[in-house]
Motif scaffolding. Structure first.
Motif, PDB file in Angstrom:
ATOM      1  N   TYR A  33       0.949  -0.984   0.075  1.00 23.89           N
ATOM      2  CA  TYR A  33       0.070   0.090   0.119  1.00 23.89           C
ATOM      3  C   TYR A  33       0.834   1.267  -0.074  1.00 23.89           C
ATOM      4  O   TYR A  33       1.810   1.247   0.996  1.00 23.89           O
ATOM      5  N   SER A  34       0.378   2.070  -1.146  1.00 24.13           N
ATOM      6  CA  SER A  34       1.580   3.303  -1.059  1.00 24.13           C
ATOM      7  C   SER A  34       0.875   4.446  -1.894  1.00 24.13           C
ATOM      8  O   SER A  34      -0.091   4.153  -2.866  1.00 24.13           O
ATOM      9  N   ASN A  35       0.997   5.601  -1.380  1.00 23.49           N
ATOM     10  CA  ASN A  35       0.242   6.691  -1.801  1.00 23.49           C
ATOM     11  C   ASN A  35      -1.055   6.493  -2.098  1.00 23.49           C
ATOM     12  O   ASN A  35      -1.957   7.109  -3.057  1.00 23.49           O
ATOM     13  N   GLY A  36      -1.923   5.925  -1.208  1.00 21.48           N
ATOM     14  CA  GLY A  36      -3.451   5.672  -0.966  1.00 21.48           C
ATOM     15  C   GLY A  36      -3.847   4.556  -2.132  1.00 21.48           C
ATOM     16  O   GLY A  36      -4.925   4.366  -2.320  1.00 21.48           O
ATOM     17  N   LYS A  37      -2.791   3.678  -2.468  1.00 25.28           N
ATOM     18  CA  LYS A  37      -3.347   2.713  -3.361  1.00 25.28           C
ATOM     19  C   LYS A  37      -2.632   1.354  -3.241  1.00 25.28           C
ATOM     20  O   LYS A  37      -1.310   1.552  -2.713  1.00 25.28           O
ATOM     21  N   TRP A  38      -3.286   0.462  -3.502  1.00 21.78           N
ATOM     22  CA  TRP A  38      -2.674  -1.057  -3.145  1.00 21.78           C
ATOM     23  C   TRP A  38      -1.896  -1.274  -4.576  1.00 21.78           C
ATOM     24  O   TRP A  38      -2.407  -0.870  -5.587  1.00 21.78           O
ATOM     25  N   ALA A  39      -0.920  -2.162  -4.357  1.00 19.13           N
ATOM     26  CA  ALA A  39      -0.043  -2.211  -5.587  1.00 19.13           C
ATOM     27  C   ALA A  39      -1.129  -2.883  -6.819  1.00 19.13           C
ATOM     28  O   ALA A  39      -0.833  -2.737  -7.899  1.00 19.13           O
ATOM     29  N   ALA A  40      -2.184  -3.815  -6.340  1.00 20.95           N
ATOM     30  CA  ALA A  40      -3.008  -4.596  -7.553  1.00 20.95           C
ATOM     31  C   ALA A  40      -3.914  -3.251  -7.977  1.00 20.95           C
ATOM     32  O   ALA A  40      -3.985  -3.549  -9.284  1.00 20.95           O
ATOM     33  N   THR A  41      -3.986  -2.269  -7.446  1.00 16.00           N
ATOM     34  CA  THR A  41      -4.786  -1.333  -8.098  1.00 16.00           C
ATOM     35  C   THR A  41      -3.625  -0.666  -9.249  1.00 16.00           C
ATOM     36  O   THR A  41      -4.173  -0.101 -10.340  1.00 16.00           O
ATOM     37  N   GLN A  42      -2.520  -0.516  -8.847  1.00 13.53           N
ATOM     38  CA  GLN A  42      -1.597   0.167  -9.647  1.00 13.53           C
ATOM     39  C   GLN A  42      -1.470  -0.683 -10.871  1.00 13.53           C
ATOM     40  O   GLN A  42      -1.183  -0.061 -12.020  1.00 13.53           O
ATOM     41  N   LEU A  43      -1.444  -1.958 -10.534  1.00 15.66           N
ATOM     42  CA  LEU A  43      -1.071  -3.124 -11.819  1.00 15.66           C
ATOM     43  C   LEU A  43      -2.148  -2.882 -12.519  1.00 15.66           C
ATOM     44  O   LEU A  43      -1.986  -2.805 -13.925  1.00 15.66           O
ATOM     45  N   ILE A  44      -3.508  -2.918 -12.322  1.00 13.40           N
ATOM     46  CA  ILE A  44      -4.688  -2.791 -13.143  1.00 13.40           C
ATOM     47  C   ILE A  44      -4.578  -1.365 -13.678  1.00 13.40           C
ATOM     48  O   ILE A  44      -4.916  -1.251 -15.017  1.00 13.40           O
ATOM     49  N   ASP A  45      -4.413  -0.322 -13.106  1.00 20.72           N
ATOM     50  CA  ASP A  45      -4.341   0.826 -13.767  1.00 20.72           C
ATOM     51  C   ASP A  45      -2.973   1.288 -14.897  1.00 20.72           C
ATOM     52  O   ASP A  45      -3.345   1.878 -15.711  1.00 20.72           O
ATOM     53  N   ASN A  46      -2.133   0.262 -14.512  1.00 23.22           N
ATOM     54  CA  ASN A  46      -1.177   0.034 -15.862  1.00 23.22           C
ATOM     55  C   ASN A  46      -1.318  -0.915 -16.977  1.00 23.22           C
ATOM     56  O   ASN A  46      -0.407  -1.284 -17.540  1.00 23.22           O
ATOM     57  N   GLY A  47      -2.502  -1.136 -17.008  1.00 23.58           N
ATOM     58  CA  GLY A  47      -2.730  -2.455 -18.075  1.00 23.58           C
ATOM     59  C   GLY A  47      -2.417  -3.857 -17.818  1.00 23.58           C
ATOM     60  O   GLY A  47      -2.053  -4.613 -18.881  1.00 23.58           O
ATOM     61  N   PHE A  48      -2.244  -4.012 -16.691  1.00 22.83           N
ATOM     62  CA  PHE A  48      -1.631  -5.333 -16.111  1.00 22.83           C
ATOM     63  C   PHE A  48      -0.198  -5.493 -16.419  1.00 22.83           C
ATOM     64  O   PHE A  48       0.147  -6.522 -16.711  1.00 22.83           O
ATOM     65  N   LYS A  49       0.617  -4.381 -16.367  1.00 21.87           N
ATOM     66  CA  LYS A  49       1.940  -4.395 -16.599  1.00 21.87           C
ATOM     67  C   LYS A  49       2.793  -4.193 -15.287  1.00 21.87           C
ATOM     68  O   LYS A  49       2.437  -3.010 -14.781  1.00 21.87           O
ATOM     69  N   TRP A  50       3.549  -4.854 -14.940  1.00 27.93           N
ATOM     70  CA  TRP A  50       4.439  -4.718 -13.757  1.00 27.93           C
ATOM     71  C   TRP A  50       5.960  -4.863 -14.223  1.00 27.93           C
ATOM     72  O   TRP A  50       6.399  -5.604 -14.916  1.00 27.93           O
ATOM     73  N   THR A  51       6.623  -3.854 -13.582  1.00 26.39           N
ATOM     74  CA  THR A  51       8.178  -4.007 -13.926  1.00 26.39           C
ATOM     75  C   THR A  51       8.755  -4.275 -12.750  1.00 26.39           C
ATOM     76  O   THR A  51       8.619  -3.589 -11.610  1.00 26.39           O
TER      77      THR A  51
END
Length: 67
Positions: A33-51
């Motif tokens: 959890y960072s900057n008010g978002k879970w990492a899974a939400t960030q993953l979805i927001d990035n089109g399911f791309k993770w680096t």
């Protein structure tokens, strides 16, 4: 929603015929959890791309990855 982790396992040779059921997985990356978002939400927001960065000290060879 929750954390995202990235794991790798050595194929102990070529990965083409590797049986992952006997893999020895190790974690190379994790985010929570960072900057008010879970990492899974960030993953979805990035089109399911993770680096993730592969550790430089990793022994040469073929590996499989799982997130």
């Amino acid at each position: 929603m929750g954390p995202v982790s990235t794991y790798m396992a050595s194929c102990n040779g070529e990965c083409q015929n590797f049986d992952v059921s006997g893999a020895k997985w190790f974690k190379i990356d994790a985010a929570g959890y960072s900057n008010g978002k879970w990492a899974a939400t960030q993953l979805i927001d990035n089109g399911f791309k993770w680096t993730s960065t592969v550790p430089s000290e990793l022994k040469a060879g073929e590996y499989v990855r799982s997130s």
